[in-house]
Design a protein around this motif. Structure first.
Motif, mmCIF file in Angstrom:
data_model
loop_
_atom_site.group_PDB
_atom_site.id
_atom_site.type_symbol
_atom_site.label_atom_id
_atom_site.label_comp_id
_atom_site.label_asym_id
_atom_site.label_seq_id
_atom_site.Cartn_x
_atom_site.Cartn_y
_atom_site.Cartn_z
ATOM 1 N N LEU A 198 11.611 4.295 -8.839
ATOM 2 C CA LEU A 198 9.968 3.984 -8.768
ATOM 3 C C LEU A 198 10.090 4.373 -7.009
ATOM 4 N N ALA A 199 10.995 4.536 -6.163
ATOM 5 C CA ALA A 199 10.883 5.165 -4.849
ATOM 6 C C ALA A 199 10.462 6.417 -4.890
ATOM 7 N N ARG A 200 11.306 7.217 -5.672
ATOM 8 C CA ARG A 200 10.986 8.699 -5.833
ATOM 9 C C ARG A 200 9.480 8.809 -6.321
ATOM 10 N N VAL A 201 8.908 8.484 -7.236
ATOM 11 C CA VAL A 201 7.683 8.620 -7.555
ATOM 12 C C VAL A 201 6.728 8.283 -6.746
ATOM 13 N N SER A 202 6.897 7.123 -5.920
ATOM 14 C CA SER A 202 5.893 6.928 -4.871
ATOM 15 C C SER A 202 5.881 7.774 -3.570
ATOM 16 N N GLY A 203 7.283 8.366 -3.237
ATOM 17 C CA GLY A 203 7.152 9.180 -2.301
ATOM 18 C C GLY A 203 6.800 10.337 -2.670
ATOM 19 N N TYR A 204 6.780 11.057 -3.725
ATOM 20 C CA TYR A 204 6.354 12.367 -4.217
ATOM 21 C C TYR A 204 5.008 12.130 -4.164
ATOM 22 N N LEU A 205 4.463 11.252 -4.824
ATOM 23 C CA LEU A 205 3.004 11.105 -4.991
ATOM 24 C C LEU A 205 2.339 10.900 -3.395
ATOM 25 N N GLN A 206 2.894 10.222 -2.406
ATOM 26 C CA GLN A 206 2.413 10.027 -1.286
ATOM 27 C C GLN A 206 2.341 11.548 -0.433
ATOM 28 N N LEU A 207 3.718 12.184 -0.755
ATOM 29 C CA LEU A 207 3.689 13.556 0.071
ATOM 30 C C LEU A 207 2.658 14.483 -0.564
ATOM 31 N N GLY A 208 2.581 14.741 -1.843
ATOM 32 C CA GLY A 208 1.727 15.371 -2.431
ATOM 33 C C GLY A 208 0.255 15.109 -1.957
ATOM 34 N N LEU A 209 -0.138 14.170 -2.025
ATOM 35 C CA LEU A 209 -1.465 13.566 -1.378
ATOM 36 C C LEU A 209 -1.789 13.844 0.082
ATOM 37 N N ALA A 210 -0.638 13.753 0.787
ATOM 38 C CA ALA A 210 -0.769 13.955 2.248
ATOM 39 C C ALA A 210 -0.831 15.650 2.312
ATOM 40 N N GLY A 270 -11.076 11.539 8.258
ATOM 41 C CA GLY A 270 -10.237 10.647 9.087
ATOM 42 C C GLY A 270 -10.047 9.096 8.127
ATOM 43 N N LEU A 271 -11.322 9.000 7.503
ATOM 44 C CA LEU A 271 -11.171 7.742 6.628
ATOM 45 C C LEU A 271 -10.555 8.000 5.359
ATOM 46 N N VAL A 272 -10.374 9.180 4.942
ATOM 47 C CA VAL A 272 -9.893 9.522 3.606
ATOM 48 C C VAL A 272 -8.220 9.442 4.057
ATOM 49 N N ALA A 273 -7.805 9.756 5.240
ATOM 50 C CA ALA A 273 -6.658 9.949 5.449
ATOM 51 C C ALA A 273 -6.176 8.278 5.794
ATOM 52 N N ASP A 274 -6.926 7.689 6.631
ATOM 53 C CA ASP A 274 -6.510 6.360 6.833
ATOM 54 C C ASP A 274 -6.280 5.489 5.397
ATOM 55 N N ALA A 275 -7.289 5.889 4.477
ATOM 56 C CA ALA A 275 -7.216 5.134 3.149
ATOM 57 C C ALA A 275 -5.789 5.403 2.693
ATOM 58 N N LEU A 276 -5.171 6.636 2.580
ATOM 59 C CA LEU A 276 -4.135 7.256 2.247
ATOM 60 C C LEU A 276 -2.892 6.441 3.013
ATOM 61 N N ASP A 277 -3.000 6.050 3.997
ATOM 62 C CA ASP A 277 -2.092 5.252 4.826
ATOM 63 C C ASP A 277 -2.186 3.913 4.228
ATOM 64 N N MET A 278 -3.006 3.295 4.116
ATOM 65 C CA MET A 278 -3.394 1.925 3.394
ATOM 66 C C MET A 278 -2.680 1.927 2.075
ATOM 67 N N GLY A 279 -2.979 2.894 1.241
ATOM 68 C CA GLY A 279 -2.298 3.231 -0.050
ATOM 69 C C GLY A 279 -0.789 3.377 -0.022
ATOM 70 N N ALA A 280 -0.143 3.899 1.183
ATOM 71 C CA ALA A 280 1.131 4.213 1.344
ATOM 72 C C ALA A 280 1.847 2.743 1.489
ATOM 73 N N ASP A 281 0.959 1.962 2.362
ATOM 74 C CA ASP A 281 1.496 0.518 2.696
ATOM 75 C C ASP A 281 1.547 -0.204 1.325
ATOM 76 N N ALA A 282 0.546 -0.117 0.355
ATOM 77 C CA ALA A 282 0.329 -0.618 -0.706
ATOM 78 C C ALA A 282 1.681 -0.471 -1.683
ATOM 79 N N SER A 283 1.927 0.815 -1.523
ATOM 80 C CA SER A 283 2.830 1.300 -2.494
ATOM 81 C C SER A 283 4.313 0.799 -2.022
ATOM 82 N N VAL A 284 4.666 0.416 -1.072
ATOM 83 C CA VAL A 284 5.635 -0.239 -0.444
ATOM 84 C C VAL A 284 5.689 -1.762 -1.155
ATOM 85 N N TYR A 285 4.584 -2.206 -0.929
ATOM 86 C CA TYR A 285 4.605 -3.729 -1.244
ATOM 87 C C TYR A 285 4.888 -3.724 -2.978
#
Length: 263
Positions: free
Chosen positions: A144-156, A112-127
């Motif tokens: 830049l958006a594609r790199v961020s999107g694929y990274l988030q999707l892969g981690l999720a 749960g904490l790991v997933a929530d951390a990734l959610d925070m990381g997703a917000d950070a990537s948008v900023y």
């Protein structure tokens, strides 16, 4: 001819989604100015193109766009430098909590904490994307958006696989105290971030509105806290794993939106 078109974005309930809206419109030819009102979830766009093109761009984000009509004017922001400073602070807070929560989540064995951390990381990537995209070409913004999107999707997806592995395996229980304490700290960080961003637009921080606009993050934090209580009550890791899979799903959906933004 300059036109001001207004839209309601039903699912735009946090500053990260506001940045997605701004980034999507920044790559549209003919758009002069974008003003966002999170209170009413409305966007005013001053442009020299067809309103249908603006409407189509916003609908591509899948945030529930409704075209409200044309008319009126849009105020020019008084100080864009303050907005950039606020974005940098928001990025720093989200990035710091991402690293801290991820570390504690791994040590305490809480998905749960790991997933929530990734959610925070997703917000950070948008900023980070919003800051990095300033003054750059549309092609670079998309990269830049594609790199961020694929990274988030892969981690999720990796997180979901790990949850499944733990479901079928025999894992130790996560540390309940760590889950609750860290979730409360992250919740405080979310509120501080939003207050800082909203102070850019107004000298008065409307705390009631702040709670509304951090609804998604609050729900995520509350889910982890409830999962911790479930772990303690049932003496089982299942509540934590369920929370993890749900939050990983939220992150994956956010990654999907970013990839649609990249086109």
């Amino acid at each position: 001819m300059v036109i001001v078109s207004r839209f309601r974005i039903e699912a735009m309930d946090c500053t990260a989604e506001e940045q997605l809206v701004r980034m999507r419109l920044s790559g549209l030819d003919g758009v002069d100015l974008v003003r966002v009102d999170l209170d009413s979830r409305e966007v005013a766009v001053r442009h020299r193109t067809d309103a249908a093109a603006v409407d189509s761009a916003l609908r591509s984000l899948d945030l529930g766009t409704t075209y409200l009509g044309d008319g009126g004017d849009v105020e020019i922001p008084a100080d864009t430098g303050r907005e950039r400073s606020a974005l940098r602070i928001a990025l720093a807070i989200n990035a710091a909590f991402f690293v801290g929560e991820l570390t504690v989540g791994l040590v305490s064995r809480s998905m749960g904490l790991v997933a929530d951390a990734l959610d925070m990381g997703a917000d950070a990537s948008v900023y980070a994307l919003s800051l990095a995209a300033v003054g750059t070409s549309a092609a670079r913004k998309n990269r830049l958006a594609r790199v961020s999107g694929y990274l988030q999707l892969g981690l999720a997806l990796l997180g979901m696989v790990e949850v499944i592995r733990r479901l079928v395996g025999d894992e130790d229980l996560p540390d309940v105290t760590s889950m609750i304490v860290v979730s409360l700290l992250v919740l405080a960080g979310n509120i501080v971030t939003l207050v800082i961003l909203r102070r850019v637009r107004s000298d008065d921080a409307h705390f009631q509105a702040s709670w509304i606009f951090t609804a998604n993050d609050i729900k995520v934090n509350a889910l982890v806290i409830l999962a911790a209580c479930g772990v303690a009550w049932f003496d089982s890791a299942l509540p934590d794993l369920v929370a993890g899979i749900v939050i990983f799903g939220v992150v994956a959906n956010g990654a999907r939106r970013i990839l649609k933004l990249a086109g």
